[in-house]
Design a protein around this motif. Sequence first.
Motif, PDB file in Angstrom:
ATOM      1  N   UNK A 137      18.223  10.822  -5.726  1.00 36.11           N
ATOM      2  CA  UNK A 137      17.741  10.560  -7.084  1.00 36.11           C
ATOM      3  C   UNK A 137      16.916   9.281  -7.143  1.00 36.11           C
ATOM      4  N   UNK A 138      17.385   8.252  -6.455  1.00 39.05           N
ATOM      5  CA  UNK A 138      16.659   6.981  -6.439  1.00 39.05           C
ATOM      6  C   UNK A 138      15.313   7.136  -5.733  1.00 39.05           C
ATOM      7  N   UNK A 139      15.306   7.849  -4.607  1.00 33.92           N
ATOM      8  CA  UNK A 139      14.058   8.105  -3.901  1.00 33.92           C
ATOM      9  C   UNK A 139      13.051   8.823  -4.803  1.00 33.92           C
ATOM     10  N   UNK A 140      13.521   9.857  -5.475  1.00 35.34           N
ATOM     11  CA  UNK A 140      12.638  10.647  -6.335  1.00 35.34           C
ATOM     12  C   UNK A 140      12.059   9.793  -7.460  1.00 35.34           C
ATOM     13  N   UNK A 141      12.891   8.923  -8.030  1.00 34.76           N
ATOM     14  CA  UNK A 141      12.416   8.060  -9.111  1.00 34.76           C
ATOM     15  C   UNK A 141      11.329   7.116  -8.609  1.00 34.76           C
ATOM     16  N   UNK A 142      11.586   6.479  -7.476  1.00 36.81           N
ATOM     17  CA  UNK A 142      10.622   5.527  -6.923  1.00 36.81           C
ATOM     18  C   UNK A 142       9.303   6.223  -6.577  1.00 36.81           C
ATOM     19  N   UNK A 143       9.389   7.373  -5.947  1.00 43.26           N
ATOM     20  CA  UNK A 143       8.172   8.086  -5.550  1.00 43.26           C
ATOM     21  C   UNK A 143       7.358   8.541  -6.758  1.00 43.26           C
ATOM     22  N   UNK A 189       4.156   7.087  -4.670  1.00 49.49           N
ATOM     23  CA  UNK A 189       4.139   6.852  -3.229  1.00 49.49           C
ATOM     24  C   UNK A 189       5.081   7.840  -2.541  1.00 49.49           C
ATOM     25  N   UNK A 190       4.930   7.952  -1.231  1.00 47.24           N
ATOM     26  CA  UNK A 190       5.832   8.781  -0.427  1.00 47.24           C
ATOM     27  C   UNK A 190       6.141   8.023   0.861  1.00 47.24           C
ATOM     28  N   UNK A 191       6.980   6.996   0.760  1.00 45.73           N
ATOM     29  CA  UNK A 191       7.249   6.159   1.932  1.00 45.73           C
ATOM     30  C   UNK A 191       8.269   6.785   2.862  1.00 45.73           C
ATOM     31  N   UNK A 192       8.371   6.223   4.052  1.00 52.69           N
ATOM     32  CA  UNK A 192       9.518   6.461   4.906  1.00 52.69           C
ATOM     33  C   UNK A 192      10.574   5.420   4.540  1.00 52.69           C
ATOM     34  N   UNK A 218       0.851  -1.182   0.000  1.00 50.30           N
ATOM     35  CA  UNK A 218       0.000   0.000   0.000  1.00 50.30           C
ATOM     36  C   UNK A 218       0.891   1.237   0.000  1.00 50.30           C
ATOM     37  N   UNK A 219       0.302   2.371  -0.288  1.00 50.19           N
ATOM     38  CA  UNK A 219       1.087   3.575  -0.510  1.00 50.19           C
ATOM     39  C   UNK A 219       1.817   4.075   0.731  1.00 50.19           C
ATOM     40  N   UNK A 220       1.396   3.647   1.902  1.00 51.83           N
ATOM     41  CA  UNK A 220       2.023   4.160   3.120  1.00 51.83           C
ATOM     42  C   UNK A 220       3.082   3.218   3.679  1.00 51.83           C
ATOM     43  N   UNK A 221       3.474   2.215   2.909  1.00 53.08           N
ATOM     44  CA  UNK A 221       4.464   1.257   3.387  1.00 53.08           C
ATOM     45  C   UNK A 221       5.876   1.845   3.342  1.00 53.08           C
ATOM     46  N   UNK A 222       6.741   1.318   4.217  1.00 52.20           N
ATOM     47  CA  UNK A 222       8.139   1.733   4.235  1.00 52.20           C
ATOM     48  C   UNK A 222       8.895   1.098   3.070  1.00 52.20           C
TER      49      UNK A 222
END
Length: 283
Positions: free
Chosen positions: A120-126, A131-134, A58-62
């Motif tokens: 950069x990797x975080x931005x690509x995944x999001x 999603x916007x995980x922790x 789900x979208x709130x997963x880490x």
Amino acid sequence: MMKSRLMVLTGLFLLTLLNCKQNTIDLGNGRSFTIEKNISYGKDKEQKMDIYVPKTFTKDKDAFIIIHGGGWRGGRRSQLTSFTYDLMKKFPEKIFINLDYRLASSKRFALPNQTDDITNAMNYVEKTLKIHPKYILLGNSAGAHLAMLYAYKFDPKKNVKAVINIVGPTNLNDPGFKNYDDYAFVEKHLIDPKIVDSKTTLMDFGSPVYWITPTSAPTLSYYGINDHVVPPSQQKNLDSTLTKNKVYHESYQFTGDHLGWDQSSNGDFLVNKIEGFMKNINP
């Protein structure tokens, strides 16, 4: 004609099965992930990653970001693929990103490129998964150093939920670490002087302990008692600084050298401790 058509249909069916096998991993007990491998998250050929997304996410997963070691100028993500699978079995509901980053050389500094690549990797995944995980940053050796430095210094929005530090350098000024056989490279090529203000030395800037505050991310550490590359003094320095700032942390040792953390039963011990650590830091 009928036989020829049947052969074509059979071939397409087999191709579909093969593609499914390539894009899905089943870890048993209903734990399965879709896999996207060798994804480019930047223009450089070294900016590649593998992404494992649980079928039931789900979208709130880490999300775990796995960062390999190799002295900042070597190594590759495939070295941690097996360990990533071990973690996926324990955390079947979390996303996993196994990361390659731009390696340093005598002509290219490690920082800020390598910490930028985590962003950069975080931005690509999001952007791709919407999603916007922790994030849980997990690295070994130089990768652990990058995980800590990013979490303590380069995460102003506090998107990093936790750090898993496996045999990572914590204080570049430590006399014990200065025995590292590539310390001259660390002094000259780890950090671009342009990103460091005049009040901060290069080795302070590159030391994760220098940036720890009371709001730093919870940290689990794992060090070898016979490690001559990153000596136990690095663990003591980190633990004392986290304690001083009242940051939740757990710290463990294993019998072995710098490369012994996932050998024999050491890896199983670590995975179990990570499971407990994650339970302890969750509300």
